[in-house]
Write a protein that holds these residues in place. Structure first.
Motif, PDB file in Angstrom:
ATOM      1  N   LEU A   1      -0.978 -10.315   6.473  1.00  8.52           N
ATOM      2  CA  LEU A   1      -0.454 -11.288   5.525  1.00  8.52           C
ATOM      3  C   LEU A   1       0.530 -10.635   4.559  1.00  8.52           C
ATOM      4  N   CYS A   2       1.381 -11.459   3.985  1.00 11.17           N
ATOM      5  CA  CYS A   2       2.236 -10.979   2.904  1.00 11.17           C
ATOM      6  C   CYS A   2       1.384 -10.753   1.658  1.00 11.17           C
ATOM      7  N   GLU A   3       1.977 -10.189   0.601  1.00 18.23           N
ATOM      8  CA  GLU A   3       1.206  -9.861  -0.591  1.00 18.23           C
ATOM      9  C   GLU A   3       0.621 -11.106  -1.247  1.00 18.23           C
TER      10      GLU A   3
ATOM     11  N   ASP B   1      -7.060   4.210  10.985  1.00 19.71           N
ATOM     12  CA  ASP B   1      -7.554   2.836  10.834  1.00 19.71           C
ATOM     13  C   ASP B   1      -8.465   2.710   9.613  1.00 19.71           C
ATOM     14  N   GLN B   2      -9.351   3.685   9.410  1.00 15.95           N
ATOM     15  CA  GLN B   2     -10.227   3.646   8.243  1.00 15.95           C
ATOM     16  C   GLN B   2      -9.426   3.734   6.950  1.00 15.95           C
ATOM     17  N   ILE B   3      -8.417   4.592   6.925  1.00 18.04           N
ATOM     18  CA  ILE B   3      -7.580   4.713   5.730  1.00 18.04           C
ATOM     19  C   ILE B   3      -6.838   3.408   5.471  1.00 18.04           C
ATOM     20  N   ALA B   4      -6.309   2.776   6.522  1.00 18.97           N
ATOM     21  CA  ALA B   4      -5.574   1.526   6.356  1.00 18.97           C
ATOM     22  C   ALA B   4      -6.458   0.452   5.740  1.00 18.97           C
ATOM     23  N   ILE B   5      -7.691   0.324   6.224  1.00 22.70           N
ATOM     24  CA  ILE B   5      -8.606  -0.684   5.686  1.00 22.70           C
ATOM     25  C   ILE B   5      -8.958  -0.370   4.239  1.00 22.70           C
ATOM     26  N   THR B   6      -9.166   0.905   3.935  1.00 26.72           N
ATOM     27  CA  THR B   6      -9.518   1.293   2.573  1.00 26.72           C
ATOM     28  C   THR B   6      -8.374   1.006   1.612  1.00 26.72           C
ATOM     29  N   LEU B   7      -7.145   1.352   1.989  1.00 25.22           N
ATOM     30  CA  LEU B   7      -6.000   1.070   1.130  1.00 25.22           C
ATOM     31  C   LEU B   7      -5.777  -0.433   0.980  1.00 25.22           C
ATOM     32  N   GLU B   8      -6.013  -1.181   2.044  1.00 27.38           N
ATOM     33  CA  GLU B   8      -5.908  -2.641   1.954  1.00 27.38           C
ATOM     34  C   GLU B   8      -6.866  -3.183   0.907  1.00 27.38           C
ATOM     35  N   LEU B   9      -8.089  -2.695   0.895  1.00 32.72           N
ATOM     36  CA  LEU B   9      -9.067  -3.140  -0.096  1.00 32.72           C
ATOM     37  C   LEU B   9      -8.645  -2.753  -1.514  1.00 32.72           C
ATOM     38  N   ARG B  10      -8.216  -1.511  -1.656  1.00 33.50           N
ATOM     39  CA  ARG B  10      -7.943  -1.004  -3.007  1.00 33.50           C
ATOM     40  C   ARG B  10      -6.710  -1.630  -3.620  1.00 33.50           C
ATOM     41  N   TYR B  11      -5.629  -1.820  -2.874  1.00 32.76           N
ATOM     42  CA  TYR B  11      -4.351  -2.205  -3.451  1.00 32.76           C
ATOM     43  C   TYR B  11      -3.988  -3.674  -3.231  1.00 32.76           C
ATOM     44  N   ARG B  12      -4.532  -4.313  -2.215  1.00 30.83           N
ATOM     45  CA  ARG B  12      -4.141  -5.706  -1.950  1.00 30.83           C
ATOM     46  C   ARG B  12      -5.283  -6.687  -2.142  1.00 30.83           C
ATOM     47  N   LEU B  13      -6.506  -6.201  -2.256  1.00 33.42           N
ATOM     48  CA  LEU B  13      -7.672  -7.060  -2.507  1.00 33.42           C
ATOM     49  C   LEU B  13      -8.446  -6.508  -3.705  1.00 33.42           C
ATOM     50  N   PRO B  14      -7.847  -6.492  -4.907  1.00 35.65           N
ATOM     51  CA  PRO B  14      -8.497  -5.838  -6.050  1.00 35.65           C
ATOM     52  C   PRO B  14      -9.803  -6.505  -6.475  1.00 35.65           C
ATOM     53  N   LEU B  15      -9.888  -7.829  -6.385  1.00 27.90           N
ATOM     54  CA  LEU B  15     -11.130  -8.500  -6.775  1.00 27.90           C
ATOM     55  C   LEU B  15     -12.274  -8.128  -5.836  1.00 27.90           C
ATOM     56  N   LEU B  16     -11.984  -8.098  -4.562  1.00 26.00           N
ATOM     57  CA  LEU B  16     -13.011  -7.705  -3.591  1.00 26.00           C
ATOM     58  C   LEU B  16     -13.364  -6.231  -3.755  1.00 26.00           C
ATOM     59  N   TRP B  17     -12.382  -5.410  -4.069  1.00 27.32           N
ATOM     60  CA  TRP B  17     -12.644  -3.979  -4.289  1.00 27.32           C
ATOM     61  C   TRP B  17     -13.631  -3.773  -5.446  1.00 27.32           C
TER      62      TRP B  17
ATOM     63  N   CYS C   1       0.848  -1.193   0.000  1.00 23.56           N
ATOM     64  CA  CYS C   1       0.000   0.000   0.000  1.00 23.56           C
ATOM     65  C   CYS C   1       0.884   1.243   0.000  1.00 23.56           C
ATOM     66  N   PRO C   2       0.439   2.325  -0.632  1.00 23.14           N
ATOM     67  CA  PRO C   2       1.263   3.538  -0.696  1.00 23.14           C
ATOM     68  C   PRO C   2       1.383   4.214   0.657  1.00 23.14           C
ATOM     69  N   LEU C   3       2.461   4.966   0.836  1.00 17.78           N
ATOM     70  CA  LEU C   3       2.633   5.794   2.017  1.00 17.78           C
ATOM     71  C   LEU C   3       1.779   7.052   1.884  1.00 17.78           C
ATOM     72  N   VAL C   4       1.257   7.527   3.003  1.00 17.82           N
ATOM     73  CA  VAL C   4       0.389   8.701   3.011  1.00 17.82           C
ATOM     74  C   VAL C   4       0.975   9.717   3.985  1.00 17.82           C
ATOM     75  N   ARG C   5       0.975  10.968   3.580  1.00 11.92           N
ATOM     76  CA  ARG C   5       1.497  12.017   4.453  1.00 11.92           C
ATOM     77  C   ARG C   5       0.684  12.101   5.747  1.00 11.92           C
ATOM     78  N   GLU C   6       1.387  12.289   6.823  1.00  7.91           N
ATOM     79  CA  GLU C   6       0.730  12.375   8.131  1.00  7.91           C
ATOM     80  C   GLU C   6      -0.241  13.549   8.180  1.00  7.91           C
ATOM     81  N   SER C   7       0.139  14.671   7.589  1.00  9.50           N
ATOM     82  CA  SER C   7      -0.751  15.834   7.592  1.00  9.50           C
ATOM     83  C   SER C   7      -2.058  15.529   6.869  1.00  9.50           C
TER      84      SER C   7
END
Length: 516
Positions: free
Chosen positions: A165-167, A126-142, A102-108
């Motif tokens: 989990l690993c990728e 936490d919400q951002i982490a779950i959203t990025l997990e869906l978008r970048y590591r679970l593309p079929l589910l996204w 998942c990409p890094l996101v600026r703290e600000s």
């Protein structure tokens, strides 16, 4: 011989008429019933359609929020070189949210969007982490979430389980779960993720197995103590549990032999407490039973430290609480410096004070007093006053206790003095957000703060919570203010005012300040 006719036998003409009227209503009555039933059926169908439509609108809005979060993170992505460590040169670094890949996101950016979502920064991350997990590591589910085939809340459950989990492991869970995510149970999801962890990351699986094998724990419910007691729940090693049981049993038995009339459960709880306090002997005198007292001379009460706000008369021997269902004199409060913060009865405080070895009463702090310091650092007295006034970090939606925060100058020192009114508690992350990331705020009054984000959003923070003041309430927009004030007097609502001698008194004009 005159005979009286027997009216008890035979049909009653009046009864026959009444029965006939009930059994044979007017035909229009049936028409009215059918019409009413049809109207109700139409109403039920319309209401059910409204519920389904509102549910679809809510689902579409949740998907739109996820997509907007992803776009926001892309627009605020931190590069994976030196910028990821120190973007703005002073503290705005990239945060790794979600799993590997998942990409890094600026703290600000995380702080800004968390305020827009009306949640704390930690919850927003936490919400951002779950959203990025869906978008970048679970593309079929996204894809299924975006199409509406899978509810957002179910996809969140999957993303929460796969972030460790690993990728390759996340990709396998995505392949297996995505077609059935709308109906799979949580237990099935756990089994699939556990299998993927065993397959793709055996080292992490072994660490998880070792952690699960050691199920020992100890939980003390310090947050639930209104009645002066708390719940203790623990899982111990068998040998430790046997030793503790023997110590508690023997000490509870000794309490009974010493003359205690409490129940066995109460004596066991007292025995456990005395073990926690390190008491080697019973704190009571055995002279009444003829035994030699074993307690040492002098105060033997527990060394208990409380940060309590107590009504002044509680320790007065003549103090008596007033009558009534609600009485402020009956309630004290443990503040945030105590792990068991919250309300507590003054009767419990008096009981603790009766058995304590010593009592320290500190002077009362006036929260309205202005305390001034000649240096950048706040004095202990100013810190305590500020912590008691604001209780938590004053950033929008932040709940970090004030006792664990920095003392932040609203107007930077030395332009702004170190004194009450220019100092507010801010946790380290939000202190940096104000100093280096474009956030700013004004003090409108004691405990009342108006925050402005780098994007111009405004938030009002007070003891009542956080309120985005640039958002209008639902419904039609309010009428614009008239250019000239309306001086028409209020109409007199009393219908009998005209009948009173001299007529009714003139009502105050609308533009005058009401008398309250």
């Amino acid at each position: 011989m005159n005979t009286t006719p027997d009216h008890s036998t035979g049909p009653d003409p009046m009864l026959d008429v009444q029965v006939e009227a009930v059994m044979s209503p007017d035909p229009s009555f049936f028409d009215w019933v059918h019409e009413l039933d049809n109207r109700r059926e139409a109403t039920r169908a319309a209401l059910l359609a409204e519920v389904k439509n509102a549910k679809a609108v809510r689902a579409a809005a949740e998907v739109a929020v996820l997509q907007s979060i992803v776009e926001w993170c892309v627009a605020n992505e931190a590069l994976r070189d030196d910028e990821a460590m120190w973007i703005a040169g002073y503290g705005d670094h990239g945060l790794s949210l979600g799993g590997v890949g998942c990409p890094l996101v600026r703290e600000s950016a995380v702080i800004e969007i968390s305020a827009a979502l009306e949640v704390s920064t930690r919850s927003g991350a936490d919400q951002i982490a779950i959203t990025l997990e869906l978008r970048y590591r679970l593309p079929l589910l996204w894809e299924r979430v975006v199409s509406g085939a899978c509810p957002v809340w179910r996809a969140r459950l999957v993303a929460e389980k796969t972030m460790a989990l690993c990728e390759d492991g996340a990709a396998e869970v995505d392949r297996l779960v995505a077609p059935f995510a709308h109906s799979i149970s949580y237990a099935q999801l756990c089994r699939l993720t556990d299998e993927a962890l065993l397959r793709w990351d055996p080292a992490a699986a072994e660490e998880k197995r070792k952690a699960a094998a050691d199920g020992r724990y100890c939980r003390i419910g310090l947050s639930q103590h209104v009645d002066g007691t708390v719940q203790l729940d623990a899982g111990l090693d068998l040998a430790d549990a046997m030793a503790l049981e023997a110590a508690v049993r023997d000490r509870a038995k000794a309490y009974a032999e010493d003359g205690s009339t409490e129940s066995l459960d109460v004596r066991r709880s007292q025995a456990l407490g005395s073990l926690a306090l390190g008491e080697q002997t019973l704190p009571t005198d055995n002279t009444d039973t003829g035994k030699t007292p074993t307690a040492p001379a002098g105060p033997v009460g527990p060394a208990l430290v409380l940060f309590a706000h107590i009504p002044g008369g509680v320790f007065n021997p003549f103090f008596q609480a007033g009558a009534g269902s609600v009485n402020d004199a009956l309630v004290s409060r443990l503040d945030n410096r105590h792990p068991a913060k919250g309300p507590i009865t003054t009767a419990q405080v008096r009981e603790w004070a009766r058995t304590a070895a010593s009592i320290t009463i500190r002077p009362v702090l006036d929260l309205a007093e202005t305390i001034h310091c000649d240096s950048y650092e706040c004095s202990d007295r100013l810190k305590e006053q500020t912590q008691l006034r604001d209780l938590t970090c004053v950033f929008p939606w932040c709940t970090n206790p004030a006792v664990f925060t920095d003392m932040e100058h609203v107007i930077p020192y030395p332009e702004g003095p170190t004194e009450t009114g220019n100092v507010a508690p801010a946790c380290r992350q939000h202190h940096r957000a104000k100093t280096h990331m474009g956030w700013d705020y004004d003090v409108l009054g004691p405990g009342l703060y108006l925050w402005r984000s780098p994007q111009g959003e405004r938030y009002l923070r007070s003891h009542a919570g956080t309120h985005p003041i640039d958002q209008l309430p639902p419904g039609p927009p309010p009428d614009p203010l008239p250019e000239e004030p309306d001086t028409t007097p209020y109409p007199d609502p009393s219908p009998s005012a005209a009948d009173e001698p001299g007529g009714a008194a003139e009502s105050p004009p609308r533009n005058e300040t009401p008398p309250f």
